[in-house]
Design a protein around this motif. Structure first.
Motif, PDB file in Angstrom:
ATOM      1  N   CYS A   1     -35.688-110.166   2.172  1.00  0.00           N
ATOM      2  CA  CYS A   1     -36.236-110.891   1.025  1.00  0.00           C
ATOM      3  C   CYS A   1     -36.226-109.986  -0.196  1.00  0.00           C
ATOM      4  O   CYS A   1     -36.829-108.908  -0.188  1.00  0.00           O
ATOM      5  N   GLY A   2     -35.536-110.436  -1.245  1.00  0.00           N
ATOM      6  CA  GLY A   2     -35.445-109.665  -2.477  1.00  0.00           C
ATOM      7  C   GLY A   2     -36.533-110.032  -3.461  1.00  0.00           C
ATOM      8  O   GLY A   2     -37.483-110.761  -3.133  1.00  0.00           O
ATOM      9  N   PRO A   3     -36.412-109.571  -4.696  1.00  0.00           N
ATOM     10  CA  PRO A   3     -37.492-109.727  -5.677  1.00  0.00           C
ATOM     11  C   PRO A   3     -37.473-111.075  -6.387  1.00  0.00           C
ATOM     12  O   PRO A   3     -36.445-111.743  -6.465  1.00  0.00           O
ATOM     13  N   THR A   4     -38.632-111.451  -6.897  1.00  0.00           N
ATOM     14  CA  THR A   4     -38.717-112.499  -7.908  1.00  0.00           C
ATOM     15  C   THR A   4     -38.551-111.801  -9.247  1.00  0.00           C
ATOM     16  O   THR A   4     -39.375-110.959  -9.621  1.00  0.00           O
ATOM     17  N   VAL A   5     -37.466-112.122  -9.957  1.00  0.00           N
ATOM     18  CA  VAL A   5     -37.062-111.296 -11.104  1.00  0.00           C
ATOM     19  C   VAL A   5     -37.723-111.776 -12.403  1.00  0.00           C
ATOM     20  O   VAL A   5     -37.125-112.460 -13.222  1.00  0.00           O
ATOM     21  N   TYR A   6     -38.975-111.352 -12.568  1.00  0.00           N
ATOM     22  CA  TYR A   6     -39.691-111.674 -13.810  1.00  0.00           C
ATOM     23  C   TYR A   6     -40.166-110.426 -14.536  1.00  0.00           C
ATOM     24  O   TYR A   6     -40.539-110.483 -15.706  1.00  0.00           O
ATOM     25  N   SER A   7     -40.165-109.269 -13.849  1.00  0.00           N
ATOM     26  CA  SER A   7     -40.557-108.010 -14.486  1.00  0.00           C
ATOM     27  C   SER A   7     -39.945-106.865 -13.696  1.00  0.00           C
ATOM     28  O   SER A   7     -39.427-107.068 -12.587  1.00  0.00           O
ATOM     29  N   ALA A   8     -40.017-105.669 -14.253  1.00  0.00           N
ATOM     30  CA  ALA A   8     -39.490-104.496 -13.559  1.00  0.00           C
ATOM     31  C   ALA A   8     -40.262-104.290 -12.258  1.00  0.00           C
ATOM     32  O   ALA A   8     -41.470-104.526 -12.198  1.00  0.00           O
ATOM     33  N   PRO A   9     -39.589-103.846 -11.187  1.00  0.00           N
ATOM     34  CA  PRO A   9     -40.289-103.645  -9.916  1.00  0.00           C
ATOM     35  C   PRO A   9     -41.211-102.436  -9.968  1.00  0.00           C
ATOM     36  O   PRO A   9     -41.024-101.529 -10.776  1.00  0.00           O
ATOM     37  N   HIS A  10     -42.228-102.422  -9.106  1.00  0.00           N
ATOM     38  CA  HIS A  10     -43.007-101.198  -8.933  1.00  0.00           C
ATOM     39  C   HIS A  10     -42.510-100.486  -7.683  1.00  0.00           C
ATOM     40  O   HIS A  10     -41.698-101.028  -6.913  1.00  0.00           O
ATOM     41  N   ILE A  11     -42.959 -99.268  -7.458  1.00  0.00           N
ATOM     42  CA  ILE A  11     -42.418 -98.469  -6.360  1.00  0.00           C
ATOM     43  C   ILE A  11     -42.744 -99.100  -5.002  1.00  0.00           C
ATOM     44  O   ILE A  11     -42.003 -98.913  -4.028  1.00  0.00           O
ATOM     45  N   GLY A  12     -43.835 -99.871  -4.932  1.00  0.00           N
ATOM     46  CA  GLY A  12     -44.141-100.586  -3.696  1.00  0.00           C
ATOM     47  C   GLY A  12     -43.093-101.640  -3.381  1.00  0.00           C
ATOM     48  O   GLY A  12     -42.713-101.834  -2.219  1.00  0.00           O
ATOM     49  N   ASN A  13     -42.606-102.350  -4.415  1.00  0.00           N
ATOM     50  CA  ASN A  13     -41.516-103.308  -4.205  1.00  0.00           C
ATOM     51  C   ASN A  13     -40.282-102.598  -3.660  1.00  0.00           C
ATOM     52  O   ASN A  13     -39.544-103.145  -2.834  1.00  0.00           O
ATOM     53  N   ALA A  14     -40.053-101.380  -4.143  1.00  0.00           N
ATOM     54  CA  ALA A  14     -38.851-100.644  -3.749  1.00  0.00           C
ATOM     55  C   ALA A  14     -38.882-100.224  -2.284  1.00  0.00           C
ATOM     56  O   ALA A  14     -37.829-100.012  -1.680  1.00  0.00           O
ATOM     57  N   ARG A  15     -40.080-100.104  -1.699  1.00  0.00           N
ATOM     58  CA  ARG A  15     -40.135 -99.665  -0.298  1.00  0.00           C
ATOM     59  C   ARG A  15     -39.392-100.640   0.610  1.00  0.00           C
ATOM     60  O   ARG A  15     -38.668-100.209   1.508  1.00  0.00           O
ATOM     61  N   ALA A  16     -39.560-101.928   0.392  1.00  0.00           N
ATOM     62  CA  ALA A  16     -38.862-102.908   1.231  1.00  0.00           C
ATOM     63  C   ALA A  16     -37.351-102.756   1.104  1.00  0.00           C
ATOM     64  O   ALA A  16     -36.624-102.845   2.099  1.00  0.00           O
ATOM     65  N   GLY A  17     -36.871-102.522  -0.120  1.00  0.00           N
ATOM     66  CA  GLY A  17     -35.437-102.337  -0.326  1.00  0.00           C
ATOM     67  C   GLY A  17     -34.913-101.090   0.345  1.00  0.00           C
ATOM     68  O   GLY A  17     -33.828-101.094   0.940  1.00  0.00           O
ATOM     69  N   VAL A  18     -35.686 -99.994   0.279  1.00  0.00           N
ATOM     70  CA  VAL A  18     -35.273 -98.742   0.912  1.00  0.00           C
ATOM     71  C   VAL A  18     -35.288 -98.875   2.435  1.00  0.00           C
ATOM     72  O   VAL A  18     -34.364 -98.411   3.123  1.00  0.00           O
ATOM     73  N   VAL A  19     -36.318 -99.504   2.990  1.00  0.00           N
ATOM     74  CA  VAL A  19     -36.391 -99.684   4.444  1.00  0.00           C
ATOM     75  C   VAL A  19     -35.214-100.538   4.928  1.00  0.00           C
ATOM     76  O   VAL A  19     -34.582-100.218   5.941  1.00  0.00           O
ATOM     77  N   ALA A  20     -34.931-101.614   4.219  1.00  0.00           N
ATOM     78  CA  ALA A  20     -33.807-102.464   4.618  1.00  0.00           C
ATOM     79  C   ALA A  20     -32.491-101.695   4.533  1.00  0.00           C
ATOM     80  O   ALA A  20     -31.647-101.769   5.435  1.00  0.00           O
ATOM     81  N   ASP A  21     -32.316-100.934   3.449  1.00  0.00           N
ATOM     82  CA  ASP A  21     -31.110-100.119   3.305  1.00  0.00           C
ATOM     83  C   ASP A  21     -30.996 -99.115   4.442  1.00  0.00           C
ATOM     84  O   ASP A  21     -29.910 -98.892   4.991  1.00  0.00           O
ATOM     85  N   GLN A  22     -32.123 -98.510   4.833  1.00  0.00           N
ATOM     86  CA  GLN A  22     -32.099 -97.526   5.908  1.00  0.00           C
ATOM     87  C   GLN A  22     -31.733 -98.160   7.243  1.00  0.00           C
ATOM     88  O   GLN A  22     -30.980 -97.580   8.045  1.00  0.00           O
ATOM     89  N   MET A  23     -32.239 -99.360   7.498  1.00  0.00           N
ATOM     90  CA  MET A  23     -31.903-100.046   8.739  1.00  0.00           C
ATOM     91  C   MET A  23     -30.428-100.426   8.765  1.00  0.00           C
ATOM     92  O   MET A  23     -29.759-100.297   9.796  1.00  0.00           O
ATOM     93  N   VAL A  24     -29.911-100.878   7.642  1.00  0.00           N
ATOM     94  CA  VAL A  24     -28.485-101.230   7.576  1.00  0.00           C
ATOM     95  C   VAL A  24     -27.621 -99.983   7.767  1.00  0.00           C
ATOM     96  O   VAL A  24     -26.595-100.023   8.461  1.00  0.00           O
ATOM     97  N   ARG A  25     -28.022 -98.856   7.184  1.00  0.00           N
ATOM     98  CA  ARG A  25     -27.297 -97.601   7.399  1.00  0.00           C
ATOM     99  C   ARG A  25     -27.236 -97.255   8.886  1.00  0.00           C
ATOM    100  O   ARG A  25     -26.198 -96.831   9.404  1.00  0.00           O
TER     101      ARG A  25
END
Length: 456
Positions: free
Chosen positions: A31-55
């Motif tokens: 699940c990606g972001p709802t694009v209404y404002s810049a993300p915070h670092i907490g939002n980025a954790r989900a993206g990093v975890v998903a990227d790490q699992m895909v790696r």
């Protein structure tokens, strides 16, 4: 033989072996972001975890075996509200927020997904899914809305493990007069004057234009882009209910998925905390990757986000960032300019054990000690391990210098002048240059091949 990966499957309620439907065609959705404002670092954790699992999946199963999708929610109440407050078109808001999100995740070492579906580009699949739900009796039309009937799906609540009372009281459950049951959720809502909307099918008997509900969007984008069922669904723990619970319900009731709850496996990452509270925009206790990147390299942020196992909450602090920087410094200095070799069994084993990044970092420190003792194979293994974790993509020299800057040429010139002064036995000038650079946070290291420098 393919190394086995174990994950904590939220739906199955414990650690299980990862079992894709087809090991040669693994389908992953985050699940990606709802694009209404810049993300915070907490939002980025989900993206990093998903990227790490895909790696990890690509390391074990092969690069071409994995298709990874992460959506962009570009139609939502928050987006509409932000655009109205700024007096701009919705596309201005979504384009700006999307660019910020992608730039931040790029800086954190996240590879772009194979698919990045946008909600507004998948309205037709959403309407088709609602049509099937209406025809099967799992959805109903009422007062301009189409709603999913949770009582028609007996497994509703299984992912979040909530009883009916908890479901009713749960976060984001909207009480409305057009609902048959409190837990029923909106699939389609009428578009208000001035809001974006799409034609509602005539046979629904609603009239006018409407727009999709948030939960419907991901189910339709998964079906259209990857096909259902998929092998792995990722996202933050705050999405378990109601978002992921609702995804499962509408997907399972709109098509025959062979008893699979939309995804064969579900993984959820823990939240970041700032002080006592979960980091969130509504609480105002946030810091953005863009702000952090002004002072810290993206690899430092990534390592900080991976410092705790993904399922655990993580306390975000300057101390965490400083410790992550120190560890990376040690890894880079030990690996030097070694080319990446094979990922060591200890590091890969830790990652295959439910993405146990703390254990992987501990194994990397053992490699570091061996590399410092002159073991070239350990240095290559350390570099390979770092890159499996999305780290150590710089040269050792570039890392030591803190990244290229306009000031590098001046420092290099001072080192040349210092060498010339020492050769001429002008030690006063040599010491003066050393002290000047030390005051600027530059460490000079003299070796057999001459002097090098790094930022402290």
């Amino acid at each position: 033989m393919t190394k086995e990966i174990a994950i904590t499957d939220t739906y199955q309620g414990g650690k299980v072996p990862f079992r894709p439907g087809n090991p040669d065609a693994i389908r992953v959705y985050c699940c990606g972001p709802t694009v209404y404002s810049a993300p915070h670092i907490g939002n980025a954790r989900a993206g990093v975890v998903a990227d790490q699992m895909v790696r990890l999946l690509r390391e074990v199963y092969g690069r071409e075996a994995v298709t990874y999708a992460r959506n962009l929610t570009d139609i939502d109440d928050k987006i509409i509200k932000t655009a109205a407050e700024e007096g701009v078109e919705i596309e201005v808001v979504t384009a700006r927020a999307t660019a910020a999100y992608l730039a931040d995740l790029d800086a954190l070492g996240c590879a772009r997904p194979d698919l990045m579906p946008r909600a507004t580009e998948n309205i037709e699949p959403m309407i088709a899914m609602m049509q099937r739900l209406l025809e099967s009796g799992h959805a109903y039309a009422e007062q301009g809305h189409v709603l999913f009937s949770t009582e028609a799906f007996e497994d509703y609540g299984k992912l979040s493990r909530l009883d009916q009372d908890a479901l009713i009281a749960g976060a984001r459950v909207e009480v409305a007069p057009y609902k048959k049951a409190p837990t029923d959720f909106v699939l389609w809502k009428p578009a208000k004057e001035g809001e974006p909307g799409w034609d509602t099918p005539d046979d629904w008997g609603l009239g006018g234009k409407g727009r999709p509900g948030w939960h419907l969007e991901c189910s339709a984008m998964i079906e259209a882009g990857l096909g259902a069922p998929i092998d792995l669904h990722l996202g933050g723990n705050d999405l378990r209910f109601p978002h992921h619970e609702n995804e499962i319900a509408q997907s399972c009731c709109s098509a025959d998925l062979g008893g699979v709850p939309l995804a064969r496996h579900w993984m959820h990452n823990g939240m970041l905390r700032m002080g006592e509270d979960k980091m969130s925009k509504s609480l105002g206790n946030i810091v953005t990757p863009g702000e952090l990147l002004e002072d810290w390299h993206g690899e430092v942020l990534r390592m900080a986000l991976l410092s705790a196992q993904y399922r655990q909450p993580l306390e975000w602090s300057e101390e965490l960032l400083a410790a992550s920087k120190t560890q990376l410094d040690k890894f880079y200095r030990a690996a030097g300019d070694a080319e990446p070799g094979e990922v060591s069994s200890s590091v890969l084993g830790a990652m295959c054990d439910d993405l146990n990044t703390p254990a992987a970092f501990a194994a990397m420190h053992e490699l570091r000690e061996q590399a410092q003792a002159g073991n070239a194979e350990a240095a290559s293994g350390l570099r390979a391990a770092g890159q499996l974790l999305g780290l150590m993509n710089e040269t050792a020299d570039a890392w030591a210098k803190g990244g290229a800057s306009d000031d590098d040429a001046r420092i290099d010139a001072l080192l040349v002048e210092r060498a010339e002064a020492r050769a001429a036995k002008n030690f006063a000038r040599s010491d003066e240059i050393r002290d000047q650079l030390a005051a600027e946070g530059i460490v000079i290291e003299d070796g057999a091949g001459g002097a090098t420098w790094r930022r402290a």
